[in-house]
Design an enzyme around this catalytic site. Structure first.
Site, mmCIF file in Angstrom:
data_model
loop_
_atom_site.group_PDB
_atom_site.id
_atom_site.type_symbol
_atom_site.label_atom_id
_atom_site.label_comp_id
_atom_site.label_asym_id
_atom_site.label_seq_id
_atom_site.Cartn_x
_atom_site.Cartn_y
_atom_site.Cartn_z
ATOM 1 N N GLU A 172 0.857 -1.206 0.000
ATOM 2 C CA GLU A 172 0.000 0.000 0.000
ATOM 3 C C GLU A 172 0.880 1.238 0.000
ATOM 4 O OE1 GLU A 172 -2.323 0.831 3.479
ATOM 5 O OE2 GLU A 172 -1.152 -0.517 4.736
ATOM 6 N N GLU B 186 4.911 8.353 -3.288
ATOM 7 C CA GLU B 186 5.600 7.686 -2.184
ATOM 8 C C GLU B 186 6.532 6.597 -2.715
ATOM 9 O OE1 GLU B 186 2.871 6.478 0.863
ATOM 10 O OE2 GLU B 186 2.136 8.527 1.199
#
Length: 623
Positions: free
Chosen positions: A416, A425
């Site tokens: 995730e 990210e």
């Protein structure tokens, strides 16, 4: 017992009152918190003379002794004189208007301190008025009043049999532009009997509307003879409450004889109706947040907990894992075959829990590898293994997923690592490094992510970025520039989406390219439908977890109930004035070095800008 309705802010607007204490008392009796009225009494109106003003000019307004200081500050909004014309071509009128404004503002600051002022404008020719007020506004805020539709300057268009009117948004846009978009200038918008087109209303909803002024004549009576707003006006008022968190003001003529108590009661009812519309992210809206860098920084327990409270994300992940397990192990093999599952970037274990739940739901055996680099999260994972998952085939590895060498290949790789822009990210870099753990026919969850971008008008965010200019005076010359060229995570609410988002970058996992290169460049063109101000770009993403199981924060396709991700906001260092028919062309780069990843952006039309965040100087993402 405390009267909770007293906390609901309702303003009473009267152009001018003869007896101020009596008017304030009347406002209190009708459960209005604040009275808006002229700071001066017409009996003391300033007169224009070429010679020095009359000797009694020192008494230009009411005495401050009429009210207690606390009431001046909290219960009165001082309205500046409407008859002044600071932008008159007549020097005499202009100079005396400036002097009047300064005098009234000085008296207002004297009696009300950090209270509010209100000025009414009637056009775009307000540069000197904005200049004069900006120079004198040493405390408090200024409400800038204007109607949603301009009744005074309508004209009949025989070509389409419609009544056309001046777009009053330009009045506000000119005034706040002259004032350099100061957050101390706030909009007091009058809800008129005739409403503008839906697109124009959406643009107003993107502005910093502090006060929605509702004239008493807009109300109609229902079958019970109770005053209510017409259906469309009610919906518009509720939208303003939800998107701008504005306050209501009931505007009543000075000679009005109707009892306003039921009108005020109705406005309070609208507040309560809006409060029932539960927004789990209320309180986070339009706040600039620095994007997380979980690959570089170890997240704290509170941050993990916030993400783990998402009611939707882990359900979707669980469904994706269930489907992948069923595809990997047939019903006939369920008792004899075990799927190897690896969760990378496991945090405190929500995906591990989803994987075990999926295994139980579809009756498939799994062997679990749990990879996490944060040593503090490892403590939590170890405790969960000992207390809850002690009977599971589970191995915890404390290391960076990119450098881990497992003893065996895995069937399903779960992560995730997605950020607000999908790849911010560093999910491509992380999953490219971890995909060597997958078997040739292995499944990555997620298997694809796509970012999206669209231009937006977000004056509140522009003001928030500009507020850091104060640091420049304290020996930090690059502070503002860094803020103005850094992306932010924002729960966008008080914003106008200039046009529909377009796809930017797509990443697929596992990545089977012979040469892995995650740098990207794209040029996008957007058509502008309404005059507006572009303050930056909003970024979103969607992701395919597996097959048809998808999560999205795209504003048109947002997964219902998903709260884990906000939008990513890319500001422009200077706002751009746009006109209907313009084309916005933006260049967008995803750049990579040995130690960093960063975004760069610029526009080439209708205005050319420098490249923001060049070489990641303002905001790099560390590997």
């Amino acid at each position: 017992m405390e009267d909770k309705t007293a906390k609901i802010p309702i303003y009473l607007y009267k152009e001018c009152v003869a007896d101020l204490p009596k008017a304030v008392e009347y406002s209190e009796q009708k459960k209005c918190n604040v009275l808006i009225t002229a700071i001066t009494n017409p009996n003391f109106r300033r007169e224009f003379f070429r010679e020095p003003l009359r000797q009694n000019h020192f008494r230009f307004t009411r005495s401050e002794l009429l009210l207690e200081p606390s009431k001046w500050q909290s219960q009165v909004v001082a309205k500046l004189s409407e008859w002044v014309d600071c932008d008159s071509v007549d020097d005499n009128i202009r100079k005396h208007s400036e002097a009047t404004i300064r005098q009234e503002m000085a008296f207002s600051h004297h009696v009300a301190g950090h209270g509010q002022l209100l000025v009414k404008i009637r056009g775009t020719n307000t540069s000197n008025l904005a200049r004069t007020i900006s120079a004198e506004l040493t405390a408090g805020t200024l409400l800038v009043e204007m109607p949603m539709v301009d009744y005074e300057n309508q004209w009949y268009d025989s070509g389409n049999d419609e009544v056309e009117s001046i777009d009053t948004w330009h009045w506000w846009n000119s005034f706040r532009s002259y004032a350099d978009y100061s957050s101390r200038f706030q909009l007091a918008l009058e809800l008129t009997a005739d409403l503008p087109a839906p697109g124009v209303i959406l643009r107003w909803l993107g502005e910093t509307v502090e006060l929605l002024i509702i004239p008493i004549d807009v109300f109609i009576t229902n079958r019970n003879n109770f005053p209510v707003l017409p259906f469309q006006h009610k919906n518009v008022a509720l939208k303003f409450l939800a998107m701008t968190n504005c306050k209501f003001s009931l505007k009543v003529p000075d000679d009005e004889t109707r009892d306003i108590e039921n009108h005020v009661s109705y406005l309070r009812h609208l507040y309560k109706e809006n409060a029932k519309r539960n927004d789990p992210m209320h309180g986070y809206d339009d706040i600039l947040e620095i994007p997380l860098q979980p690959l570089y920084d170890n997240l704290d327990s509170y941050t993990y907990e916030v993400f783990e409270k998402d009611p939707v994300k882990y359900i979707f992940y669980q469904r994706a894992i269930e489907q992948a397990l069923v595809d990997k192990i047939s019903d006939e093999e369920a008792n004899t075959k075990t799927a190897v599952v690896m969760v990378v970037g496991a945090g405190r274990g929500p995906l591990v829990r989803s994987a075990f739940n999926a295994s139980a739901n579809v009756d498939r055996k799994i062997k679990m590898y749990v990879v996490e680099k944060n040593p503090n999260a490892i403590v939590t994972l170890s405790a969960l293994q000992e207390e809850i998952w002690k009977d599971k085939d589970m191995t915890i590895i404390s290391t960076d997923m990119r450098y881990f060498e497992p003893a065996e290949k895995v069937d399903i790789l779960v992560s995730e690592l997605l950020g607000s822009f999908g790849d911010n990210e560093l999910s491509p870099e992380c999953l490219d490094g971890a995909q060597r753990h997958l078997k040739p026919d292995g499944i990555s969850i997620p298997c694809q992510s796509t970012s999206y971008l669209n231009p937006v008008m977000a004056p509140k965010l522009l003001s928030a970025v500009r507020e850091v200019r104060g640091h420049m005076r304290r020996g930090k010359p690059n502070t503002y520039e860094k803020h103005a060229e850094s992306p932010y995570v924002v729960y966008l609410k008080n914003v106008f989406h200039i046009t529909t988002p377009q796809p930017v970058f797509t990443f697929v996992h596992p990545n089977n390219d012979e040469v892995v290169d995650n740098s990207r460049y794209i040029k996008l063109e957007f058509a502008v439908e309404h005059d507006c101000v572009m303050t930056g770009f909003a970024g979103y993403f969607d992701t395919v977890l597996y097959k048809d199981i998808k999560l999205s924060i795209h504003p048109k396709e947002h997964t219902r109930g998903l709260i884990s991700w906000f939008s990513l906001y890319f500001p422009l260092s200077e706002p751009q004035q746009l006109h209907a028919g313009d084309k916005v062309t933006v260049n967008f780069w995803r750049c990579i070095s040995n130690s960093q990843v960063w975004y760069e952006w610029s526009t080439t039309s209708p205005n050319t800008t420098h490249v923001h965040n060049l070489k990641g100087w303002a905001f790099p993402i560390y590997k």
